[in-house]
Design a protein around this motif. Structure first.
Motif, PDB file in Angstrom:
ATOM      1  N   UNK A 266      75.160 -15.473 -38.958  1.00  0.00           N
ATOM      2  CA  UNK A 266      76.097 -14.640 -38.195  1.00  0.00           C
ATOM      3  C   UNK A 266      75.642 -14.361 -36.765  1.00  0.00           C
ATOM      4  N   UNK A 267      74.804 -15.234 -36.219  1.00  0.00           N
ATOM      5  CA  UNK A 267      74.420 -15.101 -34.810  1.00  0.00           C
ATOM      6  C   UNK A 267      75.438 -15.780 -33.903  1.00  0.00           C
ATOM      7  N   UNK A 268      76.173 -16.747 -34.434  1.00  0.00           N
ATOM      8  CA  UNK A 268      77.330 -17.305 -33.742  1.00  0.00           C
ATOM      9  C   UNK A 268      78.502 -17.270 -34.706  1.00  0.00           C
ATOM     10  N   UNK A 269      79.714 -17.239 -34.155  1.00  0.00           N
ATOM     11  CA  UNK A 269      80.910 -17.118 -34.987  1.00  0.00           C
ATOM     12  C   UNK A 269      82.021 -17.993 -34.417  1.00  0.00           C
ATOM     13  N   UNK A 270      83.001 -18.239 -35.265  1.00  0.00           N
ATOM     14  CA  UNK A 270      84.215 -18.957 -34.875  1.00  0.00           C
ATOM     15  C   UNK A 270      85.360 -17.947 -34.831  1.00  0.00           C
ATOM     16  N   UNK A 271      85.992 -17.806 -33.671  1.00  0.00           N
ATOM     17  CA  UNK A 271      87.016 -16.772 -33.528  1.00  0.00           C
ATOM     18  C   UNK A 271      87.999 -17.144 -32.437  1.00  0.00           C
ATOM     19  N   UNK A 272      89.189 -16.584 -32.492  1.00  0.00           N
ATOM     20  CA  UNK A 272      90.159 -16.757 -31.418  1.00  0.00           C
ATOM     21  C   UNK A 272      89.681 -16.015 -30.176  1.00  0.00           C
ATOM     22  N   UNK A 273      89.754 -16.717 -29.025  1.00  0.00           N
ATOM     23  CA  UNK A 273      89.403 -16.020 -27.796  1.00  0.00           C
ATOM     24  C   UNK A 273      90.134 -16.667 -26.633  1.00  0.00           C
ATOM     25  N   UNK A 274      89.447 -17.323 -25.716  1.00  0.00           N
ATOM     26  CA  UNK A 274      90.097 -17.850 -24.520  1.00  0.00           C
ATOM     27  C   UNK A 274      91.305 -18.722 -24.888  1.00  0.00           C
ATOM     28  N   UNK A 275      92.408 -18.464 -24.177  1.00  0.00           N
ATOM     29  CA  UNK A 275      93.639 -19.255 -24.319  1.00  0.00           C
ATOM     30  C   UNK A 275      94.233 -19.187 -25.735  1.00  0.00           C
ATOM     31  N   UNK A 276      93.809 -18.200 -26.507  1.00  0.00           N
ATOM     32  CA  UNK A 276      94.222 -18.094 -27.916  1.00  0.00           C
ATOM     33  C   UNK A 276      93.883 -19.372 -28.696  1.00  0.00           C
ATOM     34  N   UNK A 277      92.678 -19.865 -28.438  1.00  0.00           N
ATOM     35  CA  UNK A 277      92.164 -21.009 -29.180  1.00  0.00           C
ATOM     36  C   UNK A 277      90.849 -20.614 -29.841  1.00  0.00           C
ATOM     37  N   UNK A 278      90.510 -21.311 -30.917  1.00  0.00           N
ATOM     38  CA  UNK A 278      89.268 -21.032 -31.626  1.00  0.00           C
ATOM     39  C   UNK A 278      88.089 -21.466 -30.758  1.00  0.00           C
ATOM     40  N   UNK A 279      87.133 -20.557 -30.582  1.00  0.00           N
ATOM     41  CA  UNK A 279      85.912 -20.844 -29.847  1.00  0.00           C
ATOM     42  C   UNK A 279      84.696 -20.503 -30.704  1.00  0.00           C
ATOM     43  N   UNK A 280      83.638 -21.241 -30.467  1.00  0.00           N
ATOM     44  CA  UNK A 280      82.335 -20.908 -31.019  1.00  0.00           C
ATOM     45  C   UNK A 280      81.651 -19.995 -30.013  1.00  0.00           C
ATOM     46  N   UNK A 281      81.375 -18.758 -30.423  1.00  0.00           N
ATOM     47  CA  UNK A 281      80.826 -17.746 -29.530  1.00  0.00           C
ATOM     48  C   UNK A 281      79.619 -17.089 -30.185  1.00  0.00           C
ATOM     49  N   UNK A 282      78.730 -16.544 -29.353  1.00  0.00           N
ATOM     50  CA  UNK A 282      77.675 -15.716 -29.914  1.00  0.00           C
ATOM     51  C   UNK A 282      78.299 -14.463 -30.505  1.00  0.00           C
ATOM     52  N   UNK A 283      77.584 -13.842 -31.430  1.00  0.00           N
ATOM     53  CA  UNK A 283      78.085 -12.602 -32.025  1.00  0.00           C
ATOM     54  C   UNK A 283      78.306 -11.542 -30.958  1.00  0.00           C
ATOM     55  N   UNK A 284      77.387 -11.478 -29.979  1.00  0.00           N
ATOM     56  CA  UNK A 284      77.521 -10.475 -28.918  1.00  0.00           C
ATOM     57  C   UNK A 284      78.770 -10.712 -28.092  1.00  0.00           C
ATOM     58  N   UNK A 285      79.064 -11.977 -27.760  1.00  0.00           N
ATOM     59  CA  UNK A 285      80.263 -12.268 -26.976  1.00  0.00           C
ATOM     60  C   UNK A 285      81.530 -12.067 -27.795  1.00  0.00           C
ATOM     61  N   UNK A 286      81.474 -12.364 -29.069  1.00  0.00           N
ATOM     62  CA  UNK A 286      82.635 -12.119 -29.936  1.00  0.00           C
ATOM     63  C   UNK A 286      83.012 -10.639 -29.883  1.00  0.00           C
ATOM     64  N   UNK A 287      82.020  -9.792 -30.000  1.00  0.00           N
ATOM     65  CA  UNK A 287      82.278  -8.353 -29.948  1.00  0.00           C
ATOM     66  C   UNK A 287      82.687  -7.918 -28.550  1.00  0.00           C
TER      67      UNK A 287
END
Length: 367
Positions: A68-89
């Motif tokens: 859980x140090x990186x995650x897959x989540x919707x972000x830029x442009x409403x597309x799935x991105x691989x982000x660090x946990x800190x950036x996800x939050x």
């Protein structure tokens, strides 16, 4: 005002995006430097990191998803991105209005009579326990809104509720359905509110974009992020930024210490995954791809950079004898001789990475 040539902008992009020389950053630090890697195709970020990082270990990167140090989540442009946990939050509150606006743009006519707040309230508890697919959550709510399709209800929930996709989705060489749980459940922290402790401000996002993708116009930042409300942030930052013009006359913004390599710096060949932000991260993509080829991005083309520019696409296939074949399809008349031996060497390295040394070969499609 200094005018930067397309080649100068190209070399700046390559250097800042870790494509001019492989970086010794670890995966989390590299992911944060790039402000995420687009990842709707689950295995593609591994190629993006392979092409950017020295001694990249995909198994260790995959472990970061499970820890859980990186995650897959919707972000830029409403597309799935691989982000660090800190950036996800930290980035979610800033992007939340855009995620909802883009959701409405897609689903407004299909969710007539569905109250967003009621849907959010009803849908959130469904993801707090066992992770579930979006359509599954939509089916659980279908009786409440019989006029809506379950798939559309689930799609709306992906934006209304801060979610992450959980493993095995996205693990190296593993497949799995896109099951979701809430960010707070997965990371053990509530998503900070706008302006709250841990939330990333628009000004910080612009600066991070420029460090990884600049110099760039405000339209480029908007195109990359999907955020429309950035003029105030740019205005606040402008006294501390340096500015240039590009050959099209656009005003370019940059951080004072932004890398600007000599335009004659040799650029090694690099294989980019589908939807890589090195290409998608601009309104004007001419620094890296010809206008005639821009439409290939919509098709999910993987690109080969030769001398820093998109000059071919690539795919892989597995033949009947279990040989993995990397097929390079030239663009703009590129020949194998023009590409040079360095392309074949990089292709061999990529194939070894993808196959763990199994049988493989390179094939050039007819131009």
């Amino acid at each position: 005002m200094r005018v930067l040539s397309g080649r100068e902008l190209n070399r700046a992009l390559l250097a800042r995006n870790l494509l001019l020389e492989r970086s010794t950053l670890d995966v989390v630090a590299a992911t944060e430097h790039l402000v995420g890697l687009q990842a709707q195709e689950p295995q593609e970020p591994y190629v993006g990191l392979f092409s950017r990082l020295a001694d990249f270990d995909p198994v260790a990167a995959s472990d970061l998803l499970e820890s859980r140090r990186v995650v897959r989540t919707l972000m830029m442009r409403r597309t799935i991105h691989l982000l660090s946990a800190a950036d996800c939050l930290g980035l979610r509150a800033l992007h939340q209005p855009m995620l909802e606006q883009r959701m409405r743009g897609v689903l407004r006519t299909r969710l007539v009579g569905v109250d967003e707040e009621e849907l959010r309230e009803a849908g959130t508890p469904l993801f707090v326990g066992e992770a579930r697919q979006l359509a599954e959550a939509g089916r659980a709510l279908a009786d409440r809104w019989p006029g809506a399709v379950a798939r559309d209800l689930g799609d709306a929930l992906s934006s209304l509720v801060p979610l992450v996709q959980v493993p095995p989705r996205g693990l190296w060489r593993q497949a799995g359905p896109a099951r979701n749980t809430t960010i707070s459940t997965w990371l053990g922290q509530d998503v900070p509110t706008t302006g709250g402790s841990g939330a990333i401000a628009a000004e910080s996002l612009v600066l991070r974009y420029l460090r990884a993708y600049g110099p760039a116009a405000s339209a480029d930042v908007r195109s990359w992020s999907g955020l429309a409300g950035l003029p105030a942030a740019v205005k606040n930052l402008l006294p501390d930024l340096v500015t240039y013009r590009d050959e099209r006359g656009r005003l370019l913004l940059d951080v004072p210490d932004g890398l600007l390599p000599d335009p004659d710096t040799p650029a090694p060949p690099r294989f980019l995954p589908a939807f890589d932000n090195a290409v998608l991260g601009y309104d004007d993509r001419s620094r890296i791809i010809d206008d005639a080829d821009k439409g290939l991005s919509i098709l999910g083309a993987r690109y080969l950079l030769v001398d820093g520019r998109v000059r071919a696409t690539w795919t892989t296939r597995v033949d009947d004898d279990a040989t993995t074949v990397l097929v390079i399809s030239p663009l703009g008349g590129l020949t194998r001789a023009e590409a040079g031996d360095d392309v074949d060497a990089e292709a061999e390295w990529l194939l070894t990475f993808l196959t763990s040394g199994g049988g493989h070969r390179i094939e050039w499609a007819a131009a």
